[in-house]
Design a protein around this motif. Structure first.
Motif, short mmCIF file in Angstrom:
data_model
loop_
_atom_site.label_atom_id
_atom_site.label_comp_id
_atom_site.label_asym_id
_atom_site.label_seq_id
_atom_site.Cartn_x
_atom_site.Cartn_y
_atom_site.Cartn_z
N THR A 73 0.85 -1.18 0.00
CA THR A 73 0.00 0.00 0.00
C THR A 73 0.89 1.24 0.00
O THR A 73 2.09 1.16 0.31
CB THR A 73 -0.92 0.04 1.23
OG1 THR A 73 -0.11 0.15 2.40
CG2 THR A 73 -1.84 -1.17 1.29
N GLY A 93 -7.90 1.06 7.76
CA GLY A 93 -8.89 1.93 7.14
C GLY A 93 -10.01 2.41 8.02
O GLY A 93 -11.01 2.94 7.54
N VAL A 112 -3.52 11.40 -3.82
CA VAL A 112 -2.77 10.59 -4.78
C VAL A 112 -3.24 10.94 -6.19
O VAL A 112 -4.43 10.87 -6.48
CB VAL A 112 -2.94 9.08 -4.52
CG1 VAL A 112 -2.17 8.27 -5.55
CG2 VAL A 112 -2.48 8.73 -3.11
N THR A 167 -6.24 13.19 -6.41
CA THR A 167 -7.47 12.81 -5.72
C THR A 167 -7.23 12.91 -4.21
O THR A 167 -6.41 12.16 -3.67
CB THR A 167 -7.91 11.37 -6.08
OG1 THR A 167 -8.07 11.29 -7.50
CG2 THR A 167 -9.22 11.02 -5.40
N LEU A 180 -7.59 10.18 0.42
CA LEU A 180 -7.51 8.73 0.25
C LEU A 180 -6.75 8.13 1.42
O LEU A 180 -5.78 8.72 1.90
CB LEU A 180 -6.79 8.39 -1.06
CG LEU A 180 -7.48 8.88 -2.33
CD1 LEU A 180 -6.59 8.60 -3.55
CD2 LEU A 180 -8.83 8.21 -2.49
N ARG A 181 -7.18 6.97 1.88
CA ARG A 181 -6.51 6.30 3.00
C ARG A 181 -5.29 5.54 2.49
O ARG A 181 -5.43 4.56 1.75
CB ARG A 181 -7.49 5.39 3.73
CG ARG A 181 -8.51 6.21 4.50
CD ARG A 181 -9.57 5.35 5.09
NE ARG A 181 -10.52 5.04 4.01
CZ ARG A 181 -11.61 4.32 4.17
NH1 ARG A 181 -11.91 3.81 5.33
NH2 ARG A 181 -12.42 4.10 3.16
N ALA A 182 -4.12 5.99 2.89
CA ALA A 182 -2.85 5.40 2.44
C ALA A 182 -2.73 3.94 2.84
O ALA A 182 -2.08 3.16 2.15
CB ALA A 182 -1.67 6.20 2.99
N LEU A 229 -4.97 1.68 2.77
CA LEU A 229 -5.81 0.80 1.95
C LEU A 229 -5.48 0.86 0.46
O LEU A 229 -5.85 -0.04 -0.29
CB LEU A 229 -7.29 1.15 2.12
CG LEU A 229 -7.89 0.96 3.50
CD1 LEU A 229 -9.36 1.38 3.49
CD2 LEU A 229 -7.75 -0.47 3.97
N LEU A 230 -4.81 1.90 0.04
CA LEU A 230 -4.60 2.16 -1.38
C LEU A 230 -3.33 1.48 -1.88
O LEU A 230 -2.21 1.79 -1.41
CB LEU A 230 -4.50 3.66 -1.62
CG LEU A 230 -4.38 4.11 -3.06
CD1 LEU A 230 -5.63 3.74 -3.85
CD2 LEU A 230 -4.14 5.61 -3.12
N ARG A 236 0.84 2.23 -7.11
CA ARG A 236 1.03 1.89 -8.53
C ARG A 236 2.25 2.64 -9.05
O ARG A 236 2.55 3.72 -8.55
CB ARG A 236 -0.21 2.29 -9.33
CG ARG A 236 -1.46 1.53 -8.91
CD ARG A 236 -2.68 2.08 -9.59
NE ARG A 236 -2.74 3.52 -9.28
CZ ARG A 236 -3.68 4.34 -9.70
NH1 ARG A 236 -4.65 3.89 -10.46
NH2 ARG A 236 -3.68 5.61 -9.37
N ASP A 293 2.86 6.69 -9.11
CA ASP A 293 1.90 7.47 -8.35
C ASP A 293 2.59 8.69 -7.78
O ASP A 293 3.77 8.65 -7.43
CB ASP A 293 1.33 6.66 -7.17
CG ASP A 293 0.15 5.78 -7.55
OD1 ASP A 293 -0.42 5.96 -8.63
OD2 ASP A 293 -0.20 4.91 -6.72
#
Length: 95
Positions: A34, A64, A73, A76, A79-81, A83-84, A87, A90
């Protein structure tokens, strides 16, 4: 054991490695990590502060629930780091 060097991490064959940007810094990532795990592995422990006391925050629960690890990211926000999945290429902003 005298003169031993650092142990080499054991990784499955073919594990992909890439980099992501965090506030302009390039950090290494292993496929499947993640964003939060990659940041922790790179030594980034906190990237937000509490609203009233200004105490540092980063990963807290890691599942999360708490929202302490919010990042932006690729433009956007929120976002919860934890859970993400990271890629390749990024771009993460903590501000």
């Amino acid at each position: 054991m005298t003169g031993a060097s650092e142990p080499t991490p054991i990784r499955p064959p073919g594990t992909e490695h890439f980099r992501i940007g965090v506030d302009g810094r390039r950090i290494p990532v292993e496929a499947g990590q993640t964003v939060g795990a990659a940041m922790l592995a790179a030594g980034i422990r906190s990237w937000r502060t509490t609203r009233f006391a200004g105490k540092p925050r980063g990963l807290f629960c890691g599942i999360g629930v708490c929202f302490d690890c919010l990042v932006t990211v690729n433009g956007t926000p929120s976002l919860r780091a934890c859970l993400l999945a990271a890629r390749p290429d990024d771009e993460v902003s903590t501000t």
